[in-house]
Design an enzyme around this catalytic site. Structure first.
Site, mmCIF file in Angstrom:
data_model
loop_
_atom_site.group_PDB
_atom_site.id
_atom_site.type_symbol
_atom_site.label_atom_id
_atom_site.label_comp_id
_atom_site.label_asym_id
_atom_site.label_seq_id
_atom_site.Cartn_x
_atom_site.Cartn_y
_atom_site.Cartn_z
ATOM 1 N N ASP A 161 0.953 -1.357 0.108
ATOM 2 C CA ASP A 161 0.239 0.035 0.168
ATOM 3 C C ASP A 161 0.867 1.366 -0.039
ATOM 4 O OD1 ASP A 161 0.784 -0.884 2.570
ATOM 5 O OD2 ASP A 161 -0.716 0.321 3.593
ATOM 6 N N GLU A 193 -0.613 -2.237 5.131
ATOM 7 C CA GLU A 193 0.128 -2.057 6.146
ATOM 8 C C GLU A 193 0.272 -0.797 7.040
ATOM 9 O OE1 GLU A 193 3.661 -1.134 8.899
ATOM 10 O OE2 GLU A 193 3.299 -0.081 7.061
ATOM 11 N N GLU A 194 -0.007 0.317 6.398
ATOM 12 C CA GLU A 194 -0.203 1.554 7.010
ATOM 13 C C GLU A 194 -1.482 1.724 7.767
ATOM 14 O OE1 GLU A 194 2.238 3.569 6.832
ATOM 15 O OE2 GLU A 194 3.483 3.330 5.393
ATOM 16 N N HIS A 234 7.565 9.097 4.780
ATOM 17 C CA HIS A 234 6.483 9.576 4.881
ATOM 18 C C HIS A 234 6.371 11.096 4.702
ATOM 19 C CE1 HIS A 234 3.815 6.393 7.337
ATOM 20 N NE2 HIS A 234 5.203 5.725 6.651
#
Length: 430
Positions: free
Chosen positions: A103, A169-170, A401
């Site tokens: 993702d 996963e996020e 990020h």
């Protein structure tokens, strides 16, 4: 005459020396180098077409097609958009899992690359860009490369390799399940039962060609907490006629930090309590009736984690009561501790060193970031490590990020080699 004890010692020394002399198989090495350009091409395609958690529909289709073309037994729509590929070796044995997350993030990319993401979407009612600002595109491409290599070398595999391409996963969108936890719930570690699992994470702060690892707690358990404080609204000119939830909130924040500074045994592992958001009031001259605080707890040790959560639950209502109000605290677990099994690390470290070079495999400190690979490690032994993605000589590389996030694609080849050899060596050792 040789005794049984001597035979055991000889066998142990032979095995020990063999394990500590692991080198990459020449055929695996050659094929990894041959498909490097293909891995980079896959990575760029995923990078230009990122999809958010639980929405990785097109990403999953590309992965599934590749695995089917390789002749693997493929299962789609696992934990919504996950893909599982199973490769059986020519020889019988145990089962090892290799995992990649697929993702992207709601981050607008500004990195100057020709395959820059221009995708936009609506996330939590806000128009945002979408990009692989954490490097999951590289993880996906690497594991696709590993699947191609191992599918052509089944004669080297003593057992089964399970390829896990994991969505979300996020973290799944609010109100949805997802990620590793849902995959486990749907049986991803069963049929066949997985005996060990390996995963890697590209790292923008580690030079290409290097690997960082840590036995035990390597990434933190992540808890999200919400504290609701109740006071009594009154005019700002007469605070004595009400109960100020903002003052209570300040006292709670101050008190929580004493758990870290005075109660948590920080010589064992690091821990953090952070309040990241406070919401209260509507006007400068009104003391409001309520306040809300949202924050996070990061821990690397199970006992410390339990201590901190217990003390927070005790402290929050107690402090509020002391100042004439009341308060509740609720926790949401986002990840467990990414805990590398000590025996598995010891056993597989020679593989990493044999491929990357002993000086390039670096024992590192833990990080207080979180990773839901941890849920797999709660069920089976796992080893999670960091792969260099920074161009040598670059200082202050953009962190994960962020809109500037950048990965040097020269680092992908080592990832392909390491993950391929880890699977082969682990199964052959059993």
């Amino acid at each position: 005459m040789i005794t049984k004890a001597q035979i055991f010692i000889f066998a142990f020394l032979f095995t020990f020396c063999s394990i500590n002399a692991q080198k990459i198989d020449p055929a695996v090495n050659k094929m990894a180098e041959e498909i490097e350009s293909k891995v980079i091409e896959w990575r760029r395609d995923f990078h230009q077409n990122p999809e958010l958690s639980n929405r990785e529909v097109e990403t999953a289709k590309k992965i599934a097609k590749h695995l089917k073309d390789l002749g693997l037994d493929v299962t789609e729509n696992v934990a919504k958009t996950g893909v599982i590929g199973i490769l059986k070796g020519d020889k019988k044995g145990k089962t090892v899992a290799l995992r990649a997350d697929i993702d992207a993030l709601p981050v607008t990319e500004i990195a100057d690359v020709p395959f820059k993401s221009t995708v936009k979407t609506t996330f939590l009612n806000t128009e945002v860009g979408v990009s692989h600002a954490c490097g999951h595109d590289t993880h996906t491409a690497i594991l696709m490369g590993v699947a191609e290599i191992l599918s052509k070398h089944k004669d080297k595999i003593s057992g089964t390799v399970k390829f896990i391409f994991q969505p979300a996963e996020e973290g799944p969108p609010p109100g949805e399940e997802g990620g590793a936890k849902l995959m486990i719930k749907e049986g991803v570690l069963k049929n066949p039962d997985v005996n060990a699992i390996f995963g890697l994470h590209i790292n923008s702060g580690t030079e290409v060609g290097k690997i960082r690892y840590k036995p035990g707690g390597t990434m933190a358990a992540v808890e999200r907490f919400v504290i609701n404080v109740k006071g009594k609204q009154t005019h700002g000119s007469a605070p004595w006629s009400g109960t100020d939830p903002i003052v209570i909130s300040a006292k709670i924040i101050d008190g929580l930090q004493t758990i870290i500074s005075r109660e948590a045994p920080l010589v064992d592992e690091a821990a953090v309590i952070t309040v990241g958001k406070i919401t209260s009031g509507v006007r400068f001259n009104i003391i409001p009736g309520t306040a809300e605080m949202i924050g996070t707890v990061r821990t690397l040790d199970p006992k410390m984690r339990a201590l901190i959560i217990r003390r927070m639950k005790e402290m929050v209502p107690s402090i509020a009561k002391t100042y004439g109000g009341s308060a509740t605290i609720d926790f949401q677990n986002n990840t467990s501790i990414t805990y590398n099994d000590h025996d598995l690390v010891k056993k597989m470290l020679p593989t990493l060193q044999g491929i990357a070079g002993k000086d390039n495999v670096i024992l590192s400190k833990a990080t207080t970031g979180g990773e839901d690979f941890s849920y797999f490690q709660e069920v089976v032994p796992g080893f999670y490590f960091f792969l260099g993605g920074k161009t040598p000589g670059v200082e202050n590389a953009p962190s994960h990020h962020t809109p500037e996030f950048f990965i040097d694609e020269k680092g992908l080849l080592l990832g392909v080699k390491v993950m391929s050899q880890l699977a082969i060596d682990y199964l052959n050792m059993q």
